[in-house]
Each structure stands twice: as structure tokens, then as C-alpha cells.
Write an enzyme that holds these catalytic residues in place. Sequence first.
Site, short mmCIF file in Angstrom:
data_model
loop_
_atom_site.label_atom_id
_atom_site.label_comp_id
_atom_site.label_asym_id
_atom_site.label_seq_id
_atom_site.Cartn_x
_atom_site.Cartn_y
_atom_site.Cartn_z
N LYS A 58 -17.35 -1.52 18.19
CA LYS A 58 -17.53 -2.13 19.51
C LYS A 58 -18.23 -1.16 20.47
N GLY A 122 1.94 9.95 2.45
CA GLY A 122 3.33 9.56 2.21
C GLY A 122 3.44 8.80 0.91
N GLY A 190 -24.28 -8.72 2.33
CA GLY A 190 -23.12 -9.45 2.85
C GLY A 190 -23.34 -9.85 4.31
N ALA A 191 -23.46 -11.17 4.54
CA ALA A 191 -23.62 -11.66 5.92
C ALA A 191 -22.27 -12.08 6.47
N GLY A 192 -21.27 -11.21 6.30
CA GLY A 192 -19.95 -11.46 6.85
C GLY A 192 -19.83 -10.77 8.21
N ILE A 194 -18.82 -7.66 9.19
CA ILE A 194 -19.41 -6.32 9.36
C ILE A 194 -20.93 -6.41 9.28
N GLY A 280 -16.79 -7.20 1.81
CA GLY A 280 -15.35 -7.39 1.83
C GLY A 280 -14.62 -6.08 1.56
N ALA A 329 -7.00 -6.55 12.87
CA ALA A 329 -6.11 -5.58 13.49
C ALA A 329 -4.93 -6.27 14.19
N HIS A 453 -13.83 -21.23 39.81
CA HIS A 453 -15.27 -21.52 39.88
C HIS A 453 -15.98 -20.42 40.66
P1 FAD Z 1 -5.62 0.56 8.48
O1 FAD Z 1 -6.20 0.44 9.82
O2 FAD Z 1 -6.57 0.62 7.33
O3 FAD Z 1 -4.71 1.87 8.49
C1 FAD Z 1 -4.09 2.36 7.35
C2 FAD Z 1 -3.82 3.82 7.55
O4 FAD Z 1 -2.95 4.29 6.54
C3 FAD Z 1 -5.07 4.70 7.45
O5 FAD Z 1 -5.07 5.68 8.44
C4 FAD Z 1 -4.94 5.32 6.07
O6 FAD Z 1 -5.64 6.54 5.93
C5 FAD Z 1 -3.43 5.50 6.01
N1 FAD Z 1 -2.88 5.66 4.67
C6 FAD Z 1 -3.16 4.96 3.55
N2 FAD Z 1 -2.38 5.36 2.53
C7 FAD Z 1 -1.58 6.34 3.04
C8 FAD Z 1 -0.53 7.13 2.49
N3 FAD Z 1 -0.12 6.98 1.22
N4 FAD Z 1 0.07 8.04 3.29
C9 FAD Z 1 -0.31 8.20 4.58
N5 FAD Z 1 -1.28 7.47 5.15
C10 FAD Z 1 -1.89 6.54 4.39
N6 FAD Z 1 -10.36 -6.15 13.05
C11 FAD Z 1 -10.24 -6.79 14.22
O7 FAD Z 1 -9.21 -7.44 14.45
N7 FAD Z 1 -11.21 -6.71 15.19
C12 FAD Z 1 -12.35 -6.02 14.98
O8 FAD Z 1 -13.21 -5.97 15.86
C13 FAD Z 1 -12.53 -5.35 13.75
N8 FAD Z 1 -13.64 -4.64 13.51
C14 FAD Z 1 -13.78 -3.98 12.32
C15 FAD Z 1 -14.96 -3.30 12.08
C16 FAD Z 1 -15.14 -2.64 10.88
C17 FAD Z 1 -16.42 -1.89 10.63
C18 FAD Z 1 -14.09 -2.65 9.90
C19 FAD Z 1 -14.25 -1.91 8.62
C20 FAD Z 1 -12.93 -3.35 10.13
C21 FAD Z 1 -12.76 -4.02 11.34
N9 FAD Z 1 -11.61 -4.77 11.60
C22 FAD Z 1 -11.49 -5.43 12.79
C23 FAD Z 1 -10.51 -4.85 10.63
C24 FAD Z 1 -9.40 -3.86 11.02
O9 FAD Z 1 -9.94 -2.57 11.07
C25 FAD Z 1 -8.27 -3.92 10.01
O10 FAD Z 1 -7.81 -5.25 9.86
C26 FAD Z 1 -7.10 -3.06 10.48
O11 FAD Z 1 -7.51 -1.72 10.62
C27 FAD Z 1 -5.93 -3.14 9.50
O12 FAD Z 1 -4.89 -2.35 9.97
P2 FAD Z 1 -3.81 -1.69 9.02
O13 FAD Z 1 -2.85 -1.01 9.92
O14 FAD Z 1 -3.32 -2.70 8.06
O15 FAD Z 1 -4.62 -0.62 8.14
P1 NAI Z 2 -16.47 -10.41 4.95
O1 NAI Z 2 -15.51 -11.02 4.01
O2 NAI Z 2 -16.44 -10.78 6.36
O3 NAI Z 2 -17.96 -10.71 4.45
C1 NAI Z 2 -18.41 -10.34 3.18
C2 NAI Z 2 -19.64 -11.16 2.86
O4 NAI Z 2 -20.25 -10.60 1.72
C3 NAI Z 2 -19.31 -12.60 2.54
O5 NAI Z 2 -20.17 -13.46 3.26
C4 NAI Z 2 -19.54 -12.68 1.03
O6 NAI Z 2 -19.96 -13.95 0.60
C5 NAI Z 2 -20.63 -11.64 0.84
N1 NAI Z 2 -20.71 -11.10 -0.50
C6 NAI Z 2 -19.68 -10.77 -1.33
N2 NAI Z 2 -20.17 -10.24 -2.47
C7 NAI Z 2 -21.53 -10.22 -2.35
C8 NAI Z 2 -22.58 -9.79 -3.20
N3 NAI Z 2 -22.34 -9.26 -4.39
N4 NAI Z 2 -23.85 -9.92 -2.76
C9 NAI Z 2 -24.11 -10.45 -1.54
N5 NAI Z 2 -23.15 -10.88 -0.70
C10 NAI Z 2 -21.87 -10.77 -1.10
O7 NAI Z 2 -16.32 -8.82 4.73
P2 NAI Z 2 -16.87 -7.59 5.56
O8 NAI Z 2 -18.00 -7.98 6.43
O9 NAI Z 2 -17.05 -6.53 4.55
O10 NAI Z 2 -15.66 -7.22 6.48
C11 NAI Z 2 -14.38 -6.98 5.91
C12 NAI Z 2 -13.32 -7.49 6.81
O11 NAI Z 2 -13.17 -6.63 7.93
C13 NAI Z 2 -13.60 -8.86 7.43
O12 NAI Z 2 -13.28 -9.91 6.57
C14 NAI Z 2 -12.72 -8.85 8.61
O13 NAI Z 2 -11.44 -9.23 8.20
C15 NAI Z 2 -12.72 -7.40 9.03
N6 NAI Z 2 -13.63 -7.22 10.16
C16 NAI Z 2 -13.33 -7.87 11.32
C17 NAI Z 2 -14.16 -7.75 12.40
C18 NAI Z 2 -13.84 -8.51 13.62
O14 NAI Z 2 -12.74 -9.01 13.73
N7 NAI Z 2 -14.75 -8.62 14.58
C19 NAI Z 2 -15.36 -6.92 12.38
C20 NAI Z 2 -15.61 -6.33 11.08
C21 NAI Z 2 -14.73 -6.47 10.04
#
Ligand code: FAD
Ligand code: NAI
Length: 474
Positions: A58, A122, A190-192, A194, A280, A329, A453
Site C-alpha cells: 500500500k 517456535g 497471475g492476474a490475481g 498481487i 497464489g 489479514a 452531502h
Molecule cells: P503471516 O502474516 O504470514 O505471519 C506469520 C508469521 O509467522 C511470520 O512472521 C512468519 O515468519 C512466522 N513464522 C512462521 N513459522 C514460524 C515458526 N515456526 N516460529 C516462529 N515464527 C514463525 N491481506 C489483506 O487483508 N489486505 C491486503 O492489502 C493484503 N495485501 C497483501 C499484499 C501482498 C504482497 C501479500 C503477499 C499479501 C497480502 N495480504 C493482504 C495477505 C496478508 O498478508 C495475509 O493474509 C496475512 O499476512 C496472514 O496473516 P497470518 O498472521 O496468518 O500470517
Molecule cells: P491470487 O489467488 O489472488 O491470484 C493468483 C492468480 O494466478 C489467479 O488468477 C490464478 O488463476 C493465476 N494462476 C495460477 N497459476 C497460474 C499459472 N501457472 N500461470 C498463470 N496464472 C496462474 O494470488 P496472489 O495474487 O498470489 O495473492 C495471494 C493472496 O494474497 C491473495 O489470494 C490474497 O488472499 C492475498 N492478497 C490480498 C491482497 C488484498 O487484500 N488487497 C493483496 C495481495 C494479496
Amino acid sequence: MAESFDVIVIGAGPGGYVAAIRAAQLGFATACIDDWTNSEGKPAPGGTCTNVGCIPSKALLQSSDNFEHAGHGFAEHGIQVKDIAIDVERMLSRKDKVVRQNNDGILYLFKKNKIRFLHGVGSFAGGAPGTWQIKVSGPGAAELQTKNVIIATGSRPRALSGAPFDNERILDNEGALAIPDVPKRLGVVGAGVIGLEMGSVWRRLGADVTILEALPVFLGIADEQVASEAWKQFTRQGLKIELGVNITRVTRGDDVTVDYTDAGGKAQSAHFDKLIVSIGRVPYTGNLGADVVGLKLDERGFVSVDGDCRTNLPGVWAIGDVVRGPMLAHKAEDEGVAVAERIAGQHGHVDFNTVPWVIYTSPEIAWVGQTERDLKSAGVAYRSGSFPFSANGRARALGDTRGFVKFVADAKTDRILGMHAIGPMVSELIAEGVVAMEFGAASEDIARICHAHPSLTEAVREAALAVDKRTLNI
Ligand code: FAD
Ligand code: NAI
């Protein structure tokens, strides 16, 4: 002797750290273990979300949006800006600063709530219900004992087979957030979520971005009308999105070559300076010692849990990305709160029907609840109404009239079943739909509530009025 706790949380992402705070608030002796280490070797709690996910993405979306506005949006306001340039190093260091502030904020919250934070990995060392033994290895090495464990170890990016991440040419989310110079040719697989967010960042900064998507439909998880508007807007911005591709080979050399067959079955080859792979994520349980105690994982590697986040082991719970459900998150946080409350004998609850989704592109995309497609396939009779931002005064003043808000409501009871939106600040507007659904509101309720408004929220009200075909401003 092992230090003893009521609750030990493994992982300090949004799921884990929030669970630890709630457990401490409820009076439990709580510890939280996390292994994330920053570039200075210091603990960096906050998990994927804070370090390489929600927060830094963000920050970059904001920086690149500012850059795009300065270059293309300010002129119509009569603001002249000359010689605009992007200093990527500074943009990245601002992002890093924002991340650090969040890491520090979490460390402060641990202290404030008297949570024992241990930096390290852990894992289960043994034990039995009521006395689980947890070992911490790393800087905070320790042997601990606890009645309850909350596993919140999150997820990792999934790699394309035969194309491991190197974060130089083939980038995961961490690499995608730290490209040192704007690449000329950026490929995204991947047009998801991210792919669209990170593709937008680097396109705004000047990269030629091509997104290769396996599915034949664009944004299949969103409402069809929203997806079609998004397609129109993103392609107009210059994102090249190819659907229905089948990637056959990725070769790393001076650049990255992606061989694939296109939707028509024709062999294609594309060359990129950098390739982001966002196809994904997979649950992460490595290092956890699941085998030591017989913790059950499902066939896809998620920790198996019931609807209340209970694992197969008494007193062991799991939340967030490491369990079923959307990888978001706020879903992880809510599960963390609910589990802490269940441990305290309360009735913690997460309503999975009202977890909002937001994609922070421009325009933003947000939804909650069911789509028309869901309702049709479930045979539910519904009414829908939508309202375009082009008829909203505040959107016109903002200079952003793209998109619309839509409600779907039960045909008989008028209860709101979903809200879908694309347009300015819909990441904020969606909260109204979430609250309405949580309170079991009808579209009529929203239609009868006074909205300020001029505000974008008026488009929400008008969409609710549209369900009954009585919009006022169109
Ligand atoms: P995580 O955030 O992955 O945290 C897990 C933690 O546990 C990590 O620090 C890891 O290192 C630690 N850990 C793992 N194993 C161990 C162990 N054995 N001992 C100690 N520590 C350990 N979600 C949204 O809702 N809004 C968004 O805008 C959004 N944007 C995203 C953008 C990107 C690029 C990505 C990749 C993800 C995004 N997400 C977003 C998804 C979001 O980041 C995850 O859903 C969220 O972080 C999950 O939280 P969690 O607590 O389950 O795990
Ligand atoms: P995603 O599941 O959103 O998108 C993955 C895309 O890749 C899908 O459209 C899928 O069809 C495509 N795909 C899979 N295999 C493929 C292949 N071999 N070749 C071409 N395309 C392929 O996963 P992404 O973008 O990696 O994000 C992971 C997760 O992180 C999201 O599902 C979301 O839960 C979380 N996230 C949330 C955000 C938010 O809330 N704003 C921002 C970024 C991530």
C-alpha cells in the site's frame, strides 16, 4: 525448568499478534514467538502483512499513485508540475520506514500488554494436552510450557514449477516490493490480487507491464460487472493482460524468457527484464514440529481445523493463512480474537459471510457477500441495483468518476446479500455494506439513512435506492 504460560502464539503476523493481545487482555499469561528478522538482524513482528505484504504494497501504491497524479492528473486542476521524476531509492526507503514504524508499533503493543515476545523459531517439542512443550531456537532461545497454543505461521509464495524465485529476475512478493530501478519490461504471472496491485505500481512508474493469466476469465472471484469494468480501466491504463495462457517454460539468462501457449493454442515467447510470479500462496508449517505431536495437516498442507479453529489436538488452535478460508489479514485477526475468547470460555465468532475483499488498484475494487453469479447458481431470487460514480457530485469534484456501487438483496425479504463496488475509495465505502450485512439490514434501510452531502457514500445510498428502482440522482 521450562517457563510456563497459559497461551503461546507461534507467529506474529496479523493473526498471531492480535491473538496474543486479546489473550493478554483476557488475563492470560501470554507469549508470542516470531522468527521474522529485518536487514539489521532485528526482530520484525507483523509477518507477511507488515513486512512484505499489505503495508509495503500500500505504501508503494500510494507513492506510484502520487507520481501518476503529478504527471497526468494535476494539469486539469490548473497545477503545473514540470520535470517530474521518480526517485525509486527514496520511494523504497519510505516504504521501509513505514514497515519499521509498524514493526515498532507491534513491539510496543507486546510490551504494553505484558506479552513475552521471543524472537526465533517456535516448534513443538512434545508434551500432552494441558502441558504442551514449545522450543524456541534463535536469538530468543528458550524452553516453554503452555496450556494452549495458537498456530499462526502464515503462508509463503507459490513458485512456478521449474522457475524458483531468485528475487533478481524471478520475483516473489518480497522481490516485487523491492525492485531497485523501474524495469523496462515487467512480466507478471497471475492476474490475481498481487499481480494487479504490483503490476499497477510498476506500470505507473513507467514499466511496460504484461500479465499472463491461466484462467480464461478475468477476476473470476469478483462480480462480473465489476470485473468487466476493471478490465476496461486496467487495459486503458496500459496493462497488457493475456488470459487463458499455459506457461510451458521459464528460462533465466540476461533477461527472463517465458514460453507459453496463448488462449488460441499458439506457441508464444515473451522476454522480460523482471518477472513477478504471483500465482497464489501456500500454508507454511515448516519448522513447526507438527510430526512431533501428531498435528493433523490436510492434503494441501493447511493445518486442519474445525469451524472454530480447533486442531485435532486439545488446546491447540490454528488461525490465519495457515488454515482454510481467504488469505486476508483481517480474516486472520478476527480468527485470532475469536480463538483467544474461546480459550477464555467466551463465544468468539467470525462471520465468514461478511469478510470484505479489497483490491487496491485504481480504481479500487471491493466487495462483501455474494455475487449475482453465486445467487443464480444457488437458485436464490434476488434484486440488484447499482449507481455510477459519474452521477455523484463528490466523485466529480475529485475528478474520479470511474465505476459504480451495486447491491444485491433477497427478492422477498430485501435483506442485503452482497455489495460490490469499483471506483474511488471503495476500500472505505465497503465498510457500510459489511456493517449493514452484519446487522441483517435490508436495502431499504440503507436507502432511508441520511448520508452526508457531498460524499462518495451517497453513491452507496443511491445503489440501495436502485434496488427498488427509485434512485434520486440519475
Ligand atoms: P503471516 O502474516 O504470514 O505471519 C506469520 C508469521 O509467522 C511470520 O512472521 C512468519 O515468519 C512466522 N513464522 C512462521 N513459522 C514460524 C515458526 N515456526 N516460529 C516462529 N515464527 C514463525 N491481506 C489483506 O487483508 N489486505 C491486503 O492489502 C493484503 N495485501 C497483501 C499484499 C501482498 C504482497 C501479500 C503477499 C499479501 C497480502 N495480504 C493482504 C495477505 C496478508 O498478508 C495475509 O493474509 C496475512 O499476512 C496472514 O496473516 P497470518 O498472521 O496468518 O500470517
Ligand atoms: P491470487 O489467488 O489472488 O491470484 C493468483 C492468480 O494466478 C489467479 O488468477 C490464478 O488463476 C493465476 N494462476 C495460477 N497459476 C497460474 C499459472 N501457472 N500461470 C498463470 N496464472 C496462474 O494470488 P496472489 O495474487 O498470489 O495473492 C495471494 C493472496 O494474497 C491473495 O489470494 C490474497 O488472499 C492475498 N492478497 C490480498 C491482497 C488484498 O487484500 N488487497 C493483496 C495481495 C494479496
